[in-house]
Design a protein around this motif. Structure first.
Motif, PDB file in Angstrom:
ATOM      1  N   PHE A  23       0.807  -1.226   0.000  1.00 41.45           N
ATOM      2  CA  PHE A  23       0.000   0.000   0.000  1.00 41.45           C
ATOM      3  C   PHE A  23       0.836   1.270   0.000  1.00 41.45           C
ATOM      4  N   ASP A  24       0.281   2.302  -0.664  1.00 41.41           N
ATOM      5  CA  ASP A  24       0.889   3.638  -0.636  1.00 41.41           C
ATOM      6  C   ASP A  24       0.193   4.547   0.371  1.00 41.41           C
ATOM      7  N   VAL A  25      -1.059   4.227   0.661  1.00 43.77           N
ATOM      8  CA  VAL A  25      -1.884   5.102   1.495  1.00 43.77           C
ATOM      9  C   VAL A  25      -2.531   4.278   2.600  1.00 43.77           C
ATOM     10  N   PHE A  26      -2.494   4.807   3.802  1.00 38.64           N
ATOM     11  CA  PHE A  26      -3.212   4.181   4.914  1.00 38.64           C
ATOM     12  C   PHE A  26      -4.241   5.158   5.476  1.00 38.64           C
ATOM     13  N   LEU A  27      -5.487   4.703   5.510  1.00 41.33           N
ATOM     14  CA  LEU A  27      -6.552   5.473   6.164  1.00 41.33           C
ATOM     15  C   LEU A  27      -6.714   4.887   7.556  1.00 41.33           C
ATOM     16  N   PHE A  28      -6.632   5.734   8.572  1.00 41.62           N
ATOM     17  CA  PHE A  28      -6.723   5.260   9.947  1.00 41.62           C
ATOM     18  C   PHE A  28      -7.990   5.737  10.634  1.00 41.62           C
TER      19      PHE A  28
ATOM     20  N   SER B 252      -6.725   1.047  -5.108  1.00 42.59           N
ATOM     21  CA  SER B 252      -6.149  -0.311  -5.057  1.00 42.59           C
ATOM     22  C   SER B 252      -4.869  -0.354  -4.230  1.00 42.59           C
ATOM     23  N   LYS B 253      -4.266   0.820  -4.007  1.00 41.49           N
ATOM     24  CA  LYS B 253      -3.040   0.883  -3.218  1.00 41.49           C
ATOM     25  C   LYS B 253      -3.294   1.502  -1.838  1.00 41.49           C
ATOM     26  N   THR B 254      -4.551   1.433  -1.408  1.00 40.70           N
ATOM     27  CA  THR B 254      -4.942   2.063  -0.146  1.00 40.70           C
ATOM     28  C   THR B 254      -5.500   1.020   0.818  1.00 40.70           C
ATOM     29  N   CYS B 255      -5.135   1.175   2.092  1.00 38.62           N
ATOM     30  CA  CYS B 255      -5.605   0.247   3.125  1.00 38.62           C
ATOM     31  C   CYS B 255      -6.338   1.012   4.233  1.00 38.62           C
ATOM     32  N   MET B 256      -7.498   0.507   4.606  1.00 38.42           N
ATOM     33  CA  MET B 256      -8.244   1.096   5.726  1.00 38.42           C
ATOM     34  C   MET B 256      -7.927   0.308   6.988  1.00 38.42           C
ATOM     35  N   VAL B 257      -7.524   1.020   8.052  1.00 40.18           N
ATOM     36  CA  VAL B 257      -7.200   0.392   9.328  1.00 40.18           C
ATOM     37  C   VAL B 257      -8.255   0.789  10.357  1.00 40.18           C
ATOM     38  N   GLY B 258      -8.898  -0.183  10.983  1.00 34.82           N
ATOM     39  CA  GLY B 258      -9.938   0.182  11.935  1.00 34.82           C
ATOM     40  C   GLY B 258     -10.283  -0.937  12.900  1.00 34.82           C
ATOM     41  N   ASP B 259     -11.071  -0.591  13.926  1.00 34.50           N
ATOM     42  CA  ASP B 259     -11.450  -1.581  14.939  1.00 34.50           C
ATOM     43  C   ASP B 259     -12.878  -2.072  14.770  1.00 34.50           C
ATOM     44  N   ARG B 260     -13.663  -1.395  13.931  1.00 34.91           N
ATOM     45  CA  ARG B 260     -15.081  -1.759  13.818  1.00 34.91           C
ATOM     46  C   ARG B 260     -15.389  -2.371  12.475  1.00 34.91           C
TER      47      ARG B 260
END
Lengths: 303, 303
Positions: B21-26, B245-253
């Motif tokens: 990934f190039d981008v992380f959404l937190f 396609s190069k982005t990842c979402m990071v989350g707890d829910r």
């Protein structure tokens, strides 16, 4: 389903309708009055039915008032009624907790989301409670509340039931406490789940809306002890011993009052148009809940 | 659906995952911290990702804080971040009102159920509002309120939108006003509809629960501008121009964060177990929302 009979202005039809029943169950708000406004002819209609020897029961989902409070309201409006003739959702809930659930002390304490009517009826059934009108909870939540609700130290270990009714003093602190008790395993009951409250010729959030936040957080709806729950009908029948086929439910709400009468297999239901539901709701093709008859206002029963 | 990959303790798998990934959404609450508690390794993980040249966006449904408030929180926790990297549900809602709805003055006023974060973002978009943190509304409802809300004289005729977020000062008066505006035709928006708020190692009622009462009274849910609404994803993409396609979402829910990433067709999603959802929820047979990978806590990405 057959169309309901329209009674306003039809004296012969009114007399025939009244003659079919020995018992009339009345909703109060939206039927007898709207808030402080008494609909014309209400007191005279009640007198007329008493003169004909009918048994009257006032069945209300309003949880903010006890039976004693209701008696005072009837007196102030010039309507003859006794506290014994009133059957409210707070009373219904208190009876359910004490006589059906039969929780063993000390784990039988109730956390109340609601007003004094609930507290009075719990007291009458000797059920211990916290919350309710406690002034200590009528404030903003603060950081230490989060901490002490979170670690459980602010919670009473003996709470076995959360009982939600109409609470004009709902706040985030009380919602958080109710939610915490439910997460700890308390049973979730509601006096009633009406979505709206008719007041001042308008609609305001009802008990079901005030309690909807806790239900949404918890992910589960409460067991409702008010109309249209048949737990309430059974309790009324247990107390008043009437013949359902000779009993008529009078109300303004299709989804609570009229449904309550139909599901209770009463002899009839009468809708009045002074409250929440409009005639278009039950005259429409495919309407789910249709009363036996309807009138513009209760006083029209005087003919 | 394939089982998610468990990354904690597997250095090679972690490196391969990050490299995709190039981008992380937190997400923030429950991922970086829980309330005031910073999870171990959070700041170092953010630094590590920056050192690898990743673009970071902090996507939060918390409507009580503005982007400026978040910047302060990041600073106080020793996490490097700029206000521009924060994308909150209040900002998302303000942008939706100003740039999508484009309501014409003077009928563009917003009645706010929520805290200062919403107000700040509305101000930033030059949208007039009432309600919110107004101290005049932080009180009990009284009989004259019923009358003046009922007859409409207490209502501002220019309110065109009701915007509901997390309101720690929710009360019956504000619920009644919001309900009255909706009945008069105002649009119903929510910053987000999370049912719970992780706080103090526990759960409290979330924005969706605080607003559930008005939704129940009105009989209709609001349009939500927070996760998992794709209106928010489109707005983020519009601002940051990333390759999904190069982005990842990071989350707890699962039901907000992970669903947000999956429905947004991102390259991947990463669940952390420091918040609301437990691994049993997505490892279960037939689980509806399943992340690409999961770790015990964000700091485990340090390997």
């Amino acid at each position: 389903m057959s169309k309901p009979q329209y009674l306003t202005g039809d004296k012969a039809a009114i007399d025939a309708f009244i003659d079919k029943f020995d018992v009339f169950l009345f909703d109060c708000d939206g039927v007898l009055w709207s808030g402080e406004y008494l609909f014309p002819g209400t007191a005279e209609t009640i007198e007329m039915l008493r003169a004909k020897g009918k048994q009257l029961v006032f069945v209300t989902n309003n949880s903010t008032k006890s039976r004693a409070d209701y008696k005072k309201k009837f007196d102030s409006k010039g309507i003859t009624a006794s506290a014994e003739e009133v059957f409210g959702s707070s009373y219904s809930a208190a009876v359910y907790i004490s006589r059906i659930l039969k929780l063993q002390p000390p784990k039988n304490k109730v956390f109340v989301l609601g007003e004094t009517g609930i507290e009075q009826e719990l007291q009458a059934e000797n059920i211990p409670y916290i919350g309710g009108t406690d002034p200590a909870l009528r404030r903003d939540i603060d950081p230490s509340d989060f901490e002490h609700i979170g670690d459980g130290s602010a919670l009473d270990p003996n709470v076995g039931v959360v009982l939600a009714g109409l609470d004009f003093h709902i706040n985030y602190l009380k919602m958080s406490l109710a939610f915490a008790y439910l997460r700890k395993g308390a049973l979730y009951l509601a006096t009633n789940i009406d979505s709206t409250l008719p007041q001042a010729h308008s609609l305001f959030p009802g008990a079901g809306s005030v309690g909807a936040g806790v239900a949404k957080a918890f992910g589960k709806d409460p067991l409702a002890l008010g109309k249209p729950s048949q737990a309430m009908m059974d309790a009324i029948e247990g107390k008043f011993k009437f013949d359902r086929s000779k009993t008529c439910m009078v109300g303004d709400r299709l989804d609570t009052d009229i449904r309550f009468g139909i599901e209770g297999k009463l002899g009839g239901t009468l809708a009045v148009l002074t409250g929440v539901s409009a005639k278009e709701h039950f005259l429409a093709e495919g309407a789910e809940v249709v009363p036996t008859a309807y009138i513009d206002k209760l006083g029209d029963l005087l003919g």
